[in-house]
Write a protein that holds these residues in place. Sequence first.
Motif, short mmCIF file in Angstrom:
data_model
loop_
_atom_site.label_atom_id
_atom_site.label_comp_id
_atom_site.label_asym_id
_atom_site.label_seq_id
_atom_site.Cartn_x
_atom_site.Cartn_y
_atom_site.Cartn_z
N VAL A 93 0.83 -1.20 0.00
CA VAL A 93 0.00 0.00 0.00
C VAL A 93 0.87 1.26 0.00
CG1 VAL A 93 -1.69 1.34 1.30
CG2 VAL A 93 -2.01 -1.12 1.01
N ASP A 113 -0.87 4.65 -4.46
CA ASP A 113 -1.12 5.90 -5.19
C ASP A 113 -0.87 5.73 -6.69
OD1 ASP A 113 -1.94 7.50 -3.06
OD2 ASP A 113 0.14 7.84 -2.44
N LEU A 148 -10.41 18.79 -24.74
CA LEU A 148 -10.10 17.42 -25.16
C LEU A 148 -10.57 16.40 -24.12
CD1 LEU A 148 -8.67 15.42 -27.11
CD2 LEU A 148 -6.56 15.83 -25.85
N ASN A 185 -3.41 12.86 -31.26
CA ASN A 185 -2.71 11.70 -30.67
C ASN A 185 -1.66 12.14 -29.66
OD1 ASN A 185 -4.19 9.93 -32.13
ND2 ASN A 185 -2.50 9.10 -33.32
N MET A 195 -1.48 14.99 -28.14
CA MET A 195 -2.12 15.64 -27.00
C MET A 195 -2.68 14.62 -26.01
SD MET A 195 -4.23 18.82 -28.68
CE MET A 195 -5.13 19.13 -27.17
N VAL A 196 -3.32 13.59 -26.56
CA VAL A 196 -3.91 12.56 -25.70
C VAL A 196 -2.81 11.88 -24.88
CG1 VAL A 196 -5.05 10.30 -25.69
CG2 VAL A 196 -5.97 12.13 -27.08
N GLN A 197 -1.72 11.56 -25.56
CA GLN A 197 -0.63 10.90 -24.84
C GLN A 197 -0.02 11.79 -23.77
OE1 GLN A 197 1.72 9.22 -28.05
NE2 GLN A 197 0.11 7.68 -28.22
N LEU A 250 -1.57 14.18 -22.27
CA LEU A 250 -2.59 14.31 -21.23
C LEU A 250 -2.50 13.17 -20.22
CD1 LEU A 250 -5.03 16.28 -20.84
CD2 LEU A 250 -6.45 14.53 -21.87
N PHE A 251 -2.38 11.95 -20.70
CA PHE A 251 -2.29 10.79 -19.82
C PHE A 251 -0.97 10.80 -19.04
CE2 PHE A 251 -5.94 9.45 -21.96
CZ PHE A 251 -6.47 8.37 -21.29
N SER A 255 -1.30 13.36 -16.33
CA SER A 255 -2.17 13.02 -15.21
C SER A 255 -1.55 11.96 -14.31
CB SER A 255 -3.57 12.61 -15.67
OG SER A 255 -3.55 12.04 -16.93
N MET A 256 -0.61 11.16 -14.86
CA MET A 256 0.08 10.20 -14.00
C MET A 256 0.99 10.91 -13.00
SD MET A 256 -0.93 7.13 -14.32
CE MET A 256 0.21 6.10 -13.41
N SER A 279 0.08 13.74 -11.57
CA SER A 279 -0.74 14.66 -10.77
C SER A 279 -0.66 14.33 -9.28
CB SER A 279 -2.19 14.60 -11.23
OG SER A 279 -2.87 13.60 -10.53
N LEU A 293 -3.11 13.92 -7.22
CA LEU A 293 -4.25 13.17 -6.69
C LEU A 293 -3.76 11.89 -5.99
CD1 LEU A 293 -7.34 13.44 -6.74
CD2 LEU A 293 -7.34 11.96 -8.74
N LYS A 294 -4.13 11.77 -4.72
CA LYS A 294 -3.67 10.61 -3.96
C LYS A 294 -4.82 10.00 -3.17
CE LYS A 294 1.26 11.21 -3.18
NZ LYS A 294 1.61 12.11 -4.26
N LEU A 295 -4.65 8.76 -2.81
CA LEU A 295 -5.63 8.10 -1.95
C LEU A 295 -5.53 8.68 -0.54
CD1 LEU A 295 -5.07 4.45 -3.14
CD2 LEU A 295 -7.27 5.61 -3.17
N ASP A 296 -6.65 8.74 0.16
CA ASP A 296 -6.57 9.27 1.52
C ASP A 296 -5.95 8.23 2.46
OD1 ASP A 296 -9.15 8.03 3.06
OD2 ASP A 296 -9.54 8.40 0.93
N PHE A 306 -8.09 5.35 4.03
CA PHE A 306 -8.36 4.25 3.11
C PHE A 306 -7.15 3.33 2.98
CE2 PHE A 306 -8.26 2.45 -1.21
CZ PHE A 306 -9.49 1.79 -1.25
N LYS A 307 -5.97 3.97 2.90
CA LYS A 307 -4.73 3.18 2.76
C LYS A 307 -4.48 2.31 3.98
CE LYS A 307 -2.06 6.44 0.05
NZ LYS A 307 -0.77 7.12 0.00
#
Lengths: 191, 91
Positions: free
Chosen positions: A14, A19, A132, B55, B57-59, B61-62, B65-66, B68, B70-73, B76-77
Amino acid sequence: MISETNVLNPHKWVATYADYLYMYAIVRINDEDLAKDLVQETFLAALERVDRFEGKSTERTWLTAILKNKIVDVYRKKSSGFAIAAANKATQEQDEFFDEGNGHWKPEYAPQPIAGMDEQDPLLKKELNKILQLCLQKLPALWNAVFTMKHIDDAATEHICTELHVTQANFWVIIHRAKVNLRACLQKNWN
Amino acid sequence: MSYLKKVIYNCKQATFLIEKKQLKRLSFREEIELRIHLAGCGMCVLYNKQSRVINAMVQQLFHDSMKSELKLDEAFKAELQAKIEEGLGNN
């Protein structure tokens, strides 16, 4: 020199991977609660298979592969039944982009320059990226799944067809339609 | 309509080949058809360019976002690790 061997250490799972796996799921299914569930399911499924881990890949790669399968299950569920009907409807709408007789662009849908694509202005780029993202979400689930697996995960076409139960011919039709729609959506919402 | 005229008018087929070409080698015939079409169709030339940008841009974007935040609280962990420990205990 000590050679590196791949071993599993579930006590650290974990802290080390939760994450990462969560982000991996989020960008592919765009649903925070579902992503949380998948991370949990991944660890629990991995636990049951610990004795089958052969050390051929890293712990992270192994866990990610399990998560990947779970994501494909979600894609499959989302693209059955009602979702298929929605995709068919979207297909009909897409056919309106081209003249039925000769396949020529209909004037109102013909590609036009989209300024955010050519400019280097970071603000414009950011704006276009936002559009997008919205356009990607609007794609029917099956198209989105095919598009994501191909363009993001670079999966083999045969693999995608098998996993999502689509024929090769259908695969290319979906790849085409998804992009024509995406481009039209960008143009419509940009101008 | 002659075969050549069909190729020249058919943007639906041309855009299909544009998409296919980005992922797979086209057959000789497909390649020729696409070239003939693009030689005379500015709209599909633009489509081709935009499709490739999308194409990329999409790549991107992904990829972004990896990275970013954003994390699990943590609650929860902690619960999740507890479940794993419980599972380990049962084995």
